[in-house]
Scaffold this active site. Structure first.
Site, PDB file in Angstrom:
ATOM      1  N   HIS A  65       0.830  -1.213   0.000  1.00 28.80           N
ATOM      2  CA  HIS A  65       0.000   0.000   0.000  1.00 28.80           C
ATOM      3  C   HIS A  65       0.861   1.258   0.000  1.00 28.80           C
ATOM      4  O   HIS A  65       0.424   2.310  -0.448  1.00 28.80           O
ATOM      5  CB  HIS A  65      -0.954   0.006   1.203  1.00 28.80           C
ATOM      6  CG  HIS A  65      -0.265  -0.206   2.518  1.00 28.80           C
ATOM      7  ND1 HIS A  65      -0.050  -1.467   3.040  1.00 28.80           N
ATOM      8  CD2 HIS A  65       0.261   0.661   3.409  1.00 28.80           C
ATOM      9  CE1 HIS A  65       0.580  -1.354   4.195  1.00 28.80           C
ATOM     10  NE2 HIS A  65       0.796  -0.076   4.440  1.00 28.80           N
ATOM     11  N   GLY A 113       0.606  -6.157  -2.060  1.00 25.59           N
ATOM     12  CA  GLY A 113      -0.638  -5.527  -1.621  1.00 25.59           C
ATOM     13  C   GLY A 113      -1.360  -6.450  -0.661  1.00 25.59           C
ATOM     14  O   GLY A 113      -1.668  -6.068   0.469  1.00 25.59           O
ATOM     15  N   ASN A 184       6.059   0.999  13.326  1.00 32.07           N
ATOM     16  CA  ASN A 184       5.499   2.326  13.639  1.00 32.07           C
ATOM     17  C   ASN A 184       4.298   2.259  14.573  1.00 32.07           C
ATOM     18  O   ASN A 184       3.744   3.294  14.953  1.00 32.07           O
ATOM     19  CB  ASN A 184       5.143   3.086  12.347  1.00 32.07           C
ATOM     20  CG  ASN A 184       4.093   2.364  11.507  1.00 32.07           C
ATOM     21  OD1 ASN A 184       3.239   1.648  12.039  1.00 32.07           O
ATOM     22  ND2 ASN A 184       4.144   2.554  10.196  1.00 32.07           N
ATOM     23  N   GLU A 410       0.993 -24.667   2.860  1.00 26.42           N
ATOM     24  CA  GLU A 410       0.506 -24.580   1.479  1.00 26.42           C
ATOM     25  C   GLU A 410       0.569 -23.153   0.924  1.00 26.42           C
ATOM     26  O   GLU A 410       1.006 -22.931  -0.213  1.00 26.42           O
ATOM     27  CB  GLU A 410      -0.940 -25.094   1.382  1.00 26.42           C
ATOM     28  CG  GLU A 410      -1.096 -26.566   1.701  1.00 26.42           C
ATOM     29  CD  GLU A 410      -1.249 -26.866   3.190  1.00 26.42           C
ATOM     30  OE1 GLU A 410      -1.360 -28.057   3.552  1.00 26.42           O
ATOM     31  OE2 GLU A 410      -1.253 -25.905   4.001  1.00 26.42           O
ATOM     32  N   PHE A 436      -6.588 -28.771  -0.225  1.00 28.68           N
ATOM     33  CA  PHE A 436      -5.835 -27.778   0.539  1.00 28.68           C
ATOM     34  C   PHE A 436      -5.227 -26.683  -0.330  1.00 28.68           C
ATOM     35  O   PHE A 436      -4.499 -25.823   0.168  1.00 28.68           O
ATOM     36  CB  PHE A 436      -4.809 -28.479   1.434  1.00 28.68           C
ATOM     37  CG  PHE A 436      -5.493 -29.422   2.391  1.00 28.68           C
ATOM     38  CD1 PHE A 436      -6.506 -28.946   3.216  1.00 28.68           C
ATOM     39  CD2 PHE A 436      -5.196 -30.773   2.418  1.00 28.68           C
ATOM     40  CE1 PHE A 436      -7.191 -29.805   4.067  1.00 28.68           C
ATOM     41  CE2 PHE A 436      -5.878 -31.637   3.268  1.00 28.68           C
ATOM     42  CZ  PHE A 436      -6.879 -31.151   4.100  1.00 28.68           C
TER      43      PHE A 436
END
Length: 663
Positions: A65, A113, A184, A410, A436
């Site tokens: 981000h 992201g 932070n 996985e 899975f």
């Protein structure tokens, strides 16, 4: 020039870009700018004029981000990313999407992201570097020798995948992996101590990492010393950098107010004043560009490496040629003819075996030609059958092998494989039970989004696995894989289709492949050479009627044999029946209209699809007038043959359904 001033160029561009887009995340770029300045200007080996240089250091922004951070760095360093590209942040068709995307701006090593996947991709890159070095470096010739650097935030560390990846990185001793934790104390909801109070340094020490705690993320000397110490240690390193989110913003720094929203015009003006940045929006003085540019130094570093490689080439010509082939992602000479011969031999020598065993046989045959194979399984090698005679396991002390024991991880496995593929030099395959893949779904989606090669072997593909019951029996998984854009999904019916699926997955460089195999034995089908060639089209006529068919049976995998037997009985009763084997619907859908019409003529509306998976997917092939024999509920715990009978996968049920349909 003052280093703070150079870091402030990142802060200015980041807040300006987010402000102009009227959306985005200014806080992380402003908080990590000082760390980025030290790393990129003092340590990162890269060449802006050639972002593909094989021995460059890799940089991954796991907290994706904060994308204006990496866009600012690429622009300032001299990559082909203009100030106009930065002004187009988050706009349609720009090179600067909201989260960094592989293939848009040069210098972006991976799409990030979804938090935690960047650090996991980076683990894969570091594994690829270590393995490539072990396979190619010779005494006095270190042609593979680079670091992987990662920025990550609290969110990445909260995501479970960070545990999977970082645990394995410690076990495998990935000393060239250096991660910076942006400590932070802020996430979207506010101060993290209410939901994230782990002792992160102790956690990473427990993984076997080298941990450098309590580094002031705004002190260039402290950051530099930490990086030097990290590079000198044989273990992966976590540098814990204490930072202030939104550094420089007088009223919003240190709070979640600057995490995911523009600062606003007034606050930006106040921040410029606070930082002593006297230039307008998107204005960078020439002298700042001059200090930031990595073009000259980068070209010199690559030139020095080219000299090293020339010496290597002179000493080891065959290895050098092989290195170039693999880094360029090319398949070996005569791959096509040899692979086709293997497939023809399988058709000529029938075997009734489980398709997971057929998959292992394909690995055995193709693996001898492919030193770039990097296999693995999420702790299911004896069940997935992913090891072959040439498999050699990677160990911390010896990375010259070609097989990774991922453990029960996985999601981590699949995202690590994305990193291996992005790094280059390998064709990664991994494996688990089809059920899975659910744990790994987002990493497979990321492979499809990034258009990278990631081959997944998914075995135990239906109620056919039997007694383990519905927790382990896939129902909706195959359909969900087929619904994922740019995913190639194969469910072969015998050893020949299995080998074709493997061949195409190996050749497919622009996206992931899901190869779906059975636990139980499957009968081999008879085919002409033309039919063998048509397997690659994803759907083809396996058995046909005399004259135009009145009924078409479409089946995949373990149900093809059932369709053939039902067709034989219906034919004996005077019905004209065609059987279509459709191992890969995505491949079939890509064929031209004439071919699709030749296989599924539009005027033959009596159609039955048979697959031991969710029924809904098949309506696009059988139409509303057709029938589907499949699953509409979860499975049960019982022997497989009883389950197939209970759920209607019998010749009798197919024949009766056909008669109802034709009546």
């Amino acid at each position: 020039m003052d280093r703070k001033h150079l870091a402030n160029a990142i802060r200015a561009l980041s807040m300006d870009g987010v402000q102009k887009a009227n959306s985005g995340h200014p806080g992380a770029p402003m908080g990590m700018a000082d760390i980025a300045e030290v790393l990129w200007r003092g340590h990162l080996n890269h060449n802006p004029s050639n972002p593909e240089w094989a021995d460059r250091d890799r940089f991954v922004l796991s907290n994706g981000h904060g994308s204006m951070l990496i866009y600012s760095l690429l622009h300032l360093s001299g990559y082909e990313l203009s100030i106009d590209d930065l002004k187009n942040f988050r706009q349609l068709h720009s090179k600067t999407p909201g989260h960094p995307e592989y293939g848009y701006a040069p210098g972006i090593e991976t799409t990030t992201g979804p938090l935690g996947q960047g650090i996991t991709n980076a683990v894969g890159m570091a594994m690829a570097e270590k393995a490539l070095a072990a396979q190619f470096n010779k005494e006095g010739h270190d042609i593979v020798d680079h670091f992987t650097y990662v920025f990550m935030g609290d969110g990445c560390l909260m995501e479970g995948i960070s545990h999977e990846a970082c645990s394995l990185a410690g076990t495998l001793g990935l000393g060239k992996l250096i991660a910076f934790w942006d400590d932070n104390g802020i996430s979207i909801d506010g101060h993290v101590e209410g939901w994230f109070s782990d002792d992160t340094p102790k956690r990473f020490e427990a993984y076997g990492w080298h941990v450098i705690p309590a580094v002031d993320g705004h002190n260039a000397e402290a950051i530099n010393a930490a990086i030097e110490a990290a590079k000198a240690d044989p273990r992966p390193t976590l540098i814990c950098t204490k930072t202030i989110i939104g550094f420089g913003s007088p009223n919003k720094s240190g709070s979640h107010d600057c995490h995911g929203a523009p600062l606003g015009a007034e606050e930006i003006a106040a921040t410029r004043k606070e930082l002593g940045w006297e230039h307008g929006p998107f204005e960078i003085p020439q002298e700042v560009y001059a200090e930031w540019s990595a073009k000259e130094a980068g070209a010199a570093k690559e030139a020095a490496w080219n000299e090293k490689f020339a010496a290597y080439e002179a000493a080891y010509p065959e290895l050098a040629a092989e290195f170039k082939r693999r880094v360029n992602g090319e398949l070996p000479a005569q791959w096509e003819e040899k692979a086709n011969q293997i497939i023809a031999d399988l058709q000529a020598n029938p075997a009734n075996i489980a398709s997971r065993k057929a998959s292992q046989n394909a690995l055995e045959a193709f693996g001898k030609m492919l030193p770039e194979f990097m296999g693995g399984s999420a702790d299911l090698a004896p069940s997935n059958l992913t090891m072959w005679s040439g498999s050699k396991s990677l160990e911390a002390s010896d990375f010259s092998g070609n097989y990774i024991h991922y453990g029960v991880r996985e999601f981590g496995m699949t995202a690590i494989m994305n990193g291996i593929a992005l790094h280059g030099g390998f064709v990664p395959y991994g494996a688990t039970f089809l059920m899975f893949m659910e744990y790994a779904r987002n990493a497979m989606r990321m492979a499809a989004l990034m258009k990278v090669q990631n081959i997944q072997v998914y075995t135990h593909d239906s109620i056919g696995l039997g007694e383990d019951g519905p927790t382990h029996q896939p129902v909706e998984q195959i359909a969900s894989l087929r619904l994922t854009p740019n995913m190639s999904t194969w469910r072969p019916c015998d050893q020949v289709e299995s080998a074709v699926a493997w061949k195409l997955a190996i050749e497919r460089k622009d996206g992931p492949s899901a190869l779906i195999f059975s636990r139980q034995n499957l009968a081999q089908q008879e085919r002409t050479a033309e039919q063998v060639a048509d397997i690659a089209k994803g759907g083809y006529i396996l058995k046909d009627s005399d004259g135009k068919p009145e009924l078409i049976l479409i089946a995949t995998g373990s149900e093809v044999e059932l369709a053939v037997k039902a067709a034989e009985q219906l034919t004996a009763e005077g019905k004209k029946v065609r059987v279509v084997s459709m191992p890969a619907t995505d491949a079939f859908d890509k064929q031209d209209a004439a071919y699709r019409e030749s296989v599924l003529p539009s005027d033959v509306t009596a159609r039955i699809a048979i697959e031991a998976g969710i029924t809904d997917f098949w309506y696009k092939y059988v139409g509303f007038d057709g029938r589907i024999i499949g699953m509409t509920t979860f499975g049960e715990s019982a022997p497989a043959d009883q389950l197939f009978e209970m759920f209607g996968f019998t010749v009798e049920n197919v024949v009766n359904t056909a008669k109802e349909l034709l009546a």
